[in-house]
Scaffold this active site. Structure first.
Site, short mmCIF file in Angstrom:
data_model
loop_
_atom_site.label_atom_id
_atom_site.label_comp_id
_atom_site.label_asym_id
_atom_site.label_seq_id
_atom_site.Cartn_x
_atom_site.Cartn_y
_atom_site.Cartn_z
N TYR A 102 0.86 -1.19 0.00
CA TYR A 102 0.00 0.00 0.00
C TYR A 102 0.89 1.23 0.00
O TYR A 102 1.51 1.57 1.01
CB TYR A 102 -0.90 -0.05 1.23
N LYS A 106 -1.45 -1.40 -4.04
CA LYS A 106 -2.51 -0.38 -4.04
C LYS A 106 -1.81 0.96 -4.20
O LYS A 106 -1.10 1.41 -3.31
CB LYS A 106 -3.34 -0.43 -2.77
#
Length: 301
Positions: free
Chosen positions: A142, A170
């Site tokens: 992330y 992400k």
């Protein structure tokens, strides 16, 4: 099909960064979580990301995180992939949460860059490798430097792509060129973590999205990807443009997406509940504006 992705998305294409429903008193609402998860999947989400930023992970306990994964797994079965956030500022704690997620039945873990301490890239790489080594679950990194203070540099992502369990990112870096470089050099599945980038990243070969706005309009988010895959790029672009107002209202109007998503879902009669401090709920004017924007988008469908 027009999709340019070279690797099958490991967790589906249309993922919702799901809120964590609470009761009116602020306790975890597992029944509500199951009902919301079922609704999101039935409306087009093939993946759910739990215990992330939108899921208020900083203010939920380790036990609550596990209980949420178990409740959502019961609700959706194998109809959707479940990825759960395990990232913390502490490598040991993150490893513990990854092992806990595996026991709870998650399909993958979302590991955010350690925040506040701002580790250099070599330390960051070692952190992610240690977490990936700890369990058998695939890892979605992330990258959200606006919140953590530290970027996962493209060169670091390229090196980490060699780990067999680090399979996805992400991407909230706001660096299109960096994302393109990573996709060109690796098989990592890049998911747009900012709703305004969904179609652009997908068209370059991204895997899909992890969407906050999907809490309210899961079918619309899925439709953008479906239209592109069907070769109707004009429709995909129109659907993305039409969503600009709701994306702005939910993610770029001065309040965290958690606050706006919960406010809108509550107004629509769906499981949500309050946010936990230090966040505060949206005021009446904001809720009214969110509802108006949502209804305008629904009429455009």
């Amino acid at each position: 099909m027009t999709t340019t992705a070279t690797v099958p998305p490991p967790f589906g294409r249309a993922l919702c960064a799901m809120i964590t429903p609470f009761t009116a008193s602020g306790d975890l609402d597992l029944d509500g979580a199951g009902r919301l998860a079922g609704h999101l999947v039935s409306e087009g989400c093939d993946g759910l990301v739990l215990n992330g930023t939108t899921g208020e992970s900083p203010t939920t306990s380790d036990a609550e995180k596990s209980a949420l994964v178990r409740a959502v797994r019961r609700a959706v079965g194998d109809r959707a992939a479940i990825v759960t956030g395990v990232g913390t500022a502490d490598t040991r704690h993150t490893v513990e949460l990854a092992l806990q997620a595996e026991k709870a039945g998650a399909d993958g873990v979302l590991v955010v860059t350690p925040y506040y301490s701002r580790p250099p890239q070599d330390a960051l790489e070692a952190h992610f490798r240690e977490v990936a080594d700890a369990s058998g679950l695939p890892v979605m990194l992330y990258d959200i430097p606006g919140r953590t203070g530290t970027r996962i540099e493209p060169d670091t992502l390229v090196r980490l792509a060699g780990h067999p369990r680090i399979v996805a990112v992400k991407d909230c870096s706001y660096d299109t060129l960096g994302a393109l470089r990573v996709m060109a050099a690796t098989d990592l599945a890049l998911y747009a973590g900012c709703d305004e980038h969904t179609l652009a990243l997908y068209a370059m070969g991204g895997a899909g999205c992890v969407s906050t706005v999907a809490n309210a309009v899961p079918g619309r988010v899925r439709a953008v990807l479906d239209a592109f895959d069907a070769g109707d790029t004009a429709r995909a672009a129109r659907l993305q443009r039409e969503a600009a107002g709701l994306i702005t209202a939910m993610t770029a109007a001065g309040l965290p997406g958690t606050v706006t998503a919960k406010a809108l879902l509550a107004a629509l009669g769906r499981p949500a509940g309050p946010v936990r401090p230090p966040l505060r709920g949206a005021d009446e004017d904001t809720v009214r504006d969110l509802l108006s924007t949502y209804r305008s988008l629904e009429q455009a469908a």
